[in-house]
Design a protein around this motif. Structure first.
Motif, PDB file in Angstrom:
ATOM      1  N   LYS A 323       0.876  -1.170   0.000  1.00  0.00           N
ATOM      2  CA  LYS A 323       0.000   0.000   0.000  1.00  0.00           C
ATOM      3  C   LYS A 323       0.910   1.216   0.000  1.00  0.00           C
ATOM      4  N   SER A 324       0.979   1.851  -1.151  1.00  0.00           N
ATOM      5  CA  SER A 324       1.871   2.986  -1.342  1.00  0.00           C
ATOM      6  C   SER A 324       1.095   4.289  -1.190  1.00  0.00           C
ATOM      7  N   GLY A 325       1.796   5.401  -1.343  1.00  0.00           N
ATOM      8  CA  GLY A 325       1.156   6.702  -1.262  1.00  0.00           C
ATOM      9  C   GLY A 325       1.981   7.753  -1.979  1.00  0.00           C
ATOM     10  N   ARG A 326       1.298   8.821  -2.392  1.00  0.00           N
ATOM     11  CA  ARG A 326       2.004   9.894  -3.113  1.00  0.00           C
ATOM     12  C   ARG A 326       1.187  11.179  -3.024  1.00  0.00           C
ATOM     13  N   ALA A 327       1.785  12.219  -2.471  1.00  0.00           N
ATOM     14  CA  ALA A 327       1.138  13.529  -2.385  1.00  0.00           C
ATOM     15  C   ALA A 327       2.140  14.538  -1.840  1.00  0.00           C
ATOM     16  N   TYR A 328       1.933  15.810  -2.167  1.00  0.00           N
ATOM     17  CA  TYR A 328       2.747  16.931  -1.668  1.00  0.00           C
ATOM     18  C   TYR A 328       4.245  16.748  -1.947  1.00  0.00           C
ATOM     19  N   GLY A 329       4.597  15.956  -2.946  1.00  0.00           N
ATOM     20  CA  GLY A 329       5.995  15.717  -3.262  1.00  0.00           C
ATOM     21  C   GLY A 329       6.575  14.482  -2.606  1.00  0.00           C
ATOM     22  N   PHE A 330       5.826  13.849  -1.712  1.00  0.00           N
ATOM     23  CA  PHE A 330       6.290  12.638  -1.028  1.00  0.00           C
ATOM     24  C   PHE A 330       5.825  11.399  -1.780  1.00  0.00           C
ATOM     25  N   THR A 331       6.733  10.463  -1.974  1.00  0.00           N
ATOM     26  CA  THR A 331       6.389   9.146  -2.503  1.00  0.00           C
ATOM     27  C   THR A 331       6.746   8.120  -1.443  1.00  0.00           C
ATOM     28  N   ILE A 332       5.799   7.269  -1.118  1.00  0.00           N
ATOM     29  CA  ILE A 332       5.974   6.270  -0.073  1.00  0.00           C
ATOM     30  C   ILE A 332       5.659   4.894  -0.641  1.00  0.00           C
ATOM     31  N   GLU A 333       6.560   3.970  -0.429  1.00  0.00           N
ATOM     32  CA  GLU A 333       6.304   2.568  -0.757  1.00  0.00           C
ATOM     33  C   GLU A 333       6.360   1.769   0.536  1.00  0.00           C
ATOM     34  N   ASN A 334       5.385   0.900   0.730  1.00  0.00           N
ATOM     35  CA  ASN A 334       5.360  -0.003   1.886  1.00  0.00           C
ATOM     36  C   ASN A 334       4.956  -1.359   1.352  1.00  0.00           C
ATOM     37  N   ALA A 335       5.925  -2.242   1.179  1.00  0.00           N
ATOM     38  CA  ALA A 335       5.698  -3.446   0.383  1.00  0.00           C
ATOM     39  C   ALA A 335       6.323  -4.683   0.998  1.00  0.00           C
ATOM     40  N   TYR A 336       5.729  -5.816   0.647  1.00  0.00           N
ATOM     41  CA  TYR A 336       6.360  -7.116   0.834  1.00  0.00           C
ATOM     42  C   TYR A 336       6.597  -7.682  -0.562  1.00  0.00           C
ATOM     43  N   VAL A 337       7.837  -8.021  -0.848  1.00  0.00           N
ATOM     44  CA  VAL A 337       8.237  -8.501  -2.173  1.00  0.00           C
ATOM     45  C   VAL A 337       8.525  -9.987  -2.076  1.00  0.00           C
ATOM     46  N   GLU A 338       7.929 -10.762  -2.982  1.00  0.00           N
ATOM     47  CA  GLU A 338       8.098 -12.217  -2.937  1.00  0.00           C
ATOM     48  C   GLU A 338       8.462 -12.773  -4.301  1.00  0.00           C
ATOM     49  N   ASP A 339       9.406 -13.713  -4.293  1.00  0.00           N
ATOM     50  CA  ASP A 339       9.703 -14.543  -5.458  1.00  0.00           C
ATOM     51  C   ASP A 339       8.922 -15.840  -5.262  1.00  0.00           C
ATOM     52  N   THR A 340       7.850 -16.006  -6.030  1.00  0.00           N
ATOM     53  CA  THR A 340       6.956 -17.140  -5.799  1.00  0.00           C
ATOM     54  C   THR A 340       7.586 -18.480  -6.163  1.00  0.00           C
ATOM     55  N   ARG A 341       8.724 -18.466  -6.866  1.00  0.00           N
ATOM     56  CA  ARG A 341       9.407 -19.721  -7.190  1.00  0.00           C
ATOM     57  C   ARG A 341       9.996 -20.354  -5.937  1.00  0.00           C
ATOM     58  N   THR A 342      10.437 -19.533  -5.009  1.00  0.00           N
ATOM     59  CA  THR A 342      11.124 -20.019  -3.820  1.00  0.00           C
ATOM     60  C   THR A 342      10.361 -19.746  -2.530  1.00  0.00           C
ATOM     61  N   GLY A 343       9.424 -18.789  -2.585  1.00  0.00           N
ATOM     62  CA  GLY A 343       8.744 -18.384  -1.369  1.00  0.00           C
ATOM     63  C   GLY A 343       9.528 -17.405  -0.533  1.00  0.00           C
ATOM     64  N   ARG A 344      10.720 -17.034  -0.969  1.00  0.00           N
ATOM     65  CA  ARG A 344      11.499 -16.051  -0.218  1.00  0.00           C
ATOM     66  C   ARG A 344      10.930 -14.655  -0.442  1.00  0.00           C
ATOM     67  N   GLY A 345      11.022 -13.841   0.602  1.00  0.00           N
ATOM     68  CA  GLY A 345      10.510 -12.486   0.477  1.00  0.00           C
ATOM     69  C   GLY A 345      11.139 -11.552   1.489  1.00  0.00           C
ATOM     70  N   PHE A 346      10.921 -10.272   1.287  1.00  0.00           N
ATOM     71  CA  PHE A 346      11.402  -9.260   2.226  1.00  0.00           C
ATOM     72  C   PHE A 346      10.437  -8.080   2.212  1.00  0.00           C
ATOM     73  N   PHE A 347      10.414  -7.364   3.322  1.00  0.00           N
ATOM     74  CA  PHE A 347       9.642  -6.141   3.432  1.00  0.00           C
ATOM     75  C   PHE A 347      10.546  -4.950   3.140  1.00  0.00           C
ATOM     76  N   VAL A 348      10.011  -3.976   2.431  1.00  0.00           N
ATOM     77  CA  VAL A 348      10.736  -2.724   2.219  1.00  0.00           C
ATOM     78  C   VAL A 348       9.742  -1.570   2.345  1.00  0.00           C
ATOM     79  N   ALA A 349      10.094  -0.609   3.171  1.00  0.00           N
ATOM     80  CA  ALA A 349       9.331   0.638   3.289  1.00  0.00           C
ATOM     81  C   ALA A 349      10.310   1.774   3.017  1.00  0.00           C
ATOM     82  N   ALA A 350       9.889   2.713   2.201  1.00  0.00           N
ATOM     83  CA  ALA A 350      10.793   3.801   1.835  1.00  0.00           C
ATOM     84  C   ALA A 350       9.994   5.056   1.528  1.00  0.00           C
ATOM     85  N   VAL A 351      10.640   6.196   1.754  1.00  0.00           N
ATOM     86  CA  VAL A 351      10.026   7.481   1.438  1.00  0.00           C
ATOM     87  C   VAL A 351      11.075   8.366   0.787  1.00  0.00           C
ATOM     88  N   LEU A 352      10.651   9.145  -0.200  1.00  0.00           N
ATOM     89  CA  LEU A 352      11.513  10.103  -0.874  1.00  0.00           C
ATOM     90  C   LEU A 352      10.692  11.336  -1.205  1.00  0.00           C
TER      91      LEU A 352
END
Length: 401
Positions: A323-352
């Protein structure tokens, strides 16, 4: 749609790993990140990576790695909508316990009139469709419907009770209201199976402040009406949350097995949680109710790290729950990324924060020129570092035998 495989993926039993040096990792790709790293803290850059690990005692914890000032304010925009969806689902459950007539995602709601200009006869809306629109295509009206249903006080208290104590949800989205009006809710009605339940409008008593955040004045000028005011815009009474709590919210929904040391949402039903997981990982073209066209909503619409992830993981196997967001010049990503071949994943949250002319409110924010490439590159470098390195580690013992 792919299942969240990492819930049952095998992980080696190890002591908790030390944080990664994200500054060094990003600095190793100067063509991609030198500009953003050099502009800190003016661009309010924060990156928080969390990797699930299973300890020897069986607990699943997160290996946390971070760069940026955790106290520096960023406007969370639509990224807070996940909290509203969770609170609305919990409220539905509570309503079922407290009344003879239970309601669930199959119910409809209708928003009544309270303010000047409100329609006197609003349509009935499917709650399931509304919440899916909130999560899949980030519908602002759907967020506001949750705001009316839960109310600002309960909305903030629900986040705090879960352990997400930095959440400050002051206002609706894309609806200009005074501070007082954002403490007032519209009347509502719910119906399902011939049953109708009325909810009166409320005046919530709630005291909020953003004192936990630094740098609440943003930009050098801002737009007020049709004029440029030559001073920063104050965010002292705007929605706020620290990046770690935003990430923990996603962890609580997707991976309740992870020990965060916080209460979380244990009371959330299996059905409600499954709905949230599905919607967070759904590409708009995959939705059947409602339906959105791929032309209007491509796969990477709102999934800012996805283009970079697909440089590393084949598109058919790259799944991003976010669930990301974008307004007033801020871009926010809040994600869980998964490679479904292996089931491995990681969370990444970032703002710029990207706003070259430093005027807040003029919509000249260089999202496409600066933010989109940054988040795509961030997705790529993290996928290479976390997925490909794991592949090499898994191959090493076999090669040595």
């Amino acid at each position: 749609m792919a299942v969240l495989l990492s819930l049952c993926a095998a992980v080696a039993l190890l002591p908790q790993s030390a944080p990664r040096d994200l500054s060094r990792l990003l600095a190793s790709e100067p063509s991609k990140f030198e500009r953003a790293l050099a502009a800190m803290p003016g661009n309010r850059l924060q990156v928080l990576v969390a990797e699930p690990e299973t300890l020897a005692d069986g607990r699943v914890v997160l290996r946390r790695s971070a760069i940026g000032d955790a106290r520096q304010y960023f406007y969370p925009a639509s990224s807070v909508k996940l909290g509203a969806a969770v609170a609305a689902l919990l409220q539905l459950q509570e309503l079922g316990r407290d009344s003879a007539a239970a309601f669930d995602l199959g119910a409809e709601w209708r928003i009544g009139a309270r303010f000047d200009g409100d329609p006197q006869e609003a349509p009935w809306l499917s709650i399931e469709h509304d919440l899916r629109a909130l999560l899949v295509v980030s519908d602002n009206a759907a967020f506001n419907h949750c705001f009316e249903f839960v109310g600002p006080r309960a909305l903030n208290e629900t986040m705090a009770a879960a352990g997400l104590t930095s959440f400050r949800l002051w206002h609706r989205l894309s609806e200009g209201r005074s501070l007082q009006q954002n403490r007032q809710t519209r009347p509502m009605s719910l119906r399902q199976g011939g049953r109708v339940h009325a909810i009166a409008g409320r005046d919530d008593e709630i005291v909020l402040d953003n004192l936990a955040f630094a740098d609440l004045a943003v930009g050098e000028a801002h737009i007020r009406g049709d004029k440029v005011v030559p001073q920063p815009m104050s965010f002292t009474e705007k929605n706020a949350v620290q990046l770690r709590d935003l990430q923990d919210l996603l962890v609580m929904v997707l991976r309740p097995d992870i020990d965060l040391g916080k209460k979380g949402f244990a009371q959330l039903s299996v059905t409600a949680r499954a709905f949230l997981v599905n919607a967070l990982g759904c590409f708009p073209r995959e939705s059947t109710a409602p339906v959105w066209s791929e032309k209007d909503y491509p796969d990477d619409w709102g999934k800012f790290v996805l283009p970079g992830i697909r440089r590393v993981v084949p598109a058919a196997h790259a799944r991003v729950y976010d669930k990301s967001g974008r307004a007033y010049g801020f871009t926010i990503e809040n994600a869980y990324v998964e490679d479904t071949r292996t089931g491995r994943g990681f969370f990444v949250a970032a703002v710029l924060y990207t706003n070259p002319n430093a005027i807040v409110g003029d919509d000249q924010y260089a999202y496409a020129q600066l933010a989109d490439p940054f988040f795509a590159d961030l997705g790529e470098v993290l996928a290479r570092a976390l997925f490909c390195a794991a592949d090499r580690e898994n191959l090493a013992p076999a090669q040595s035998r």
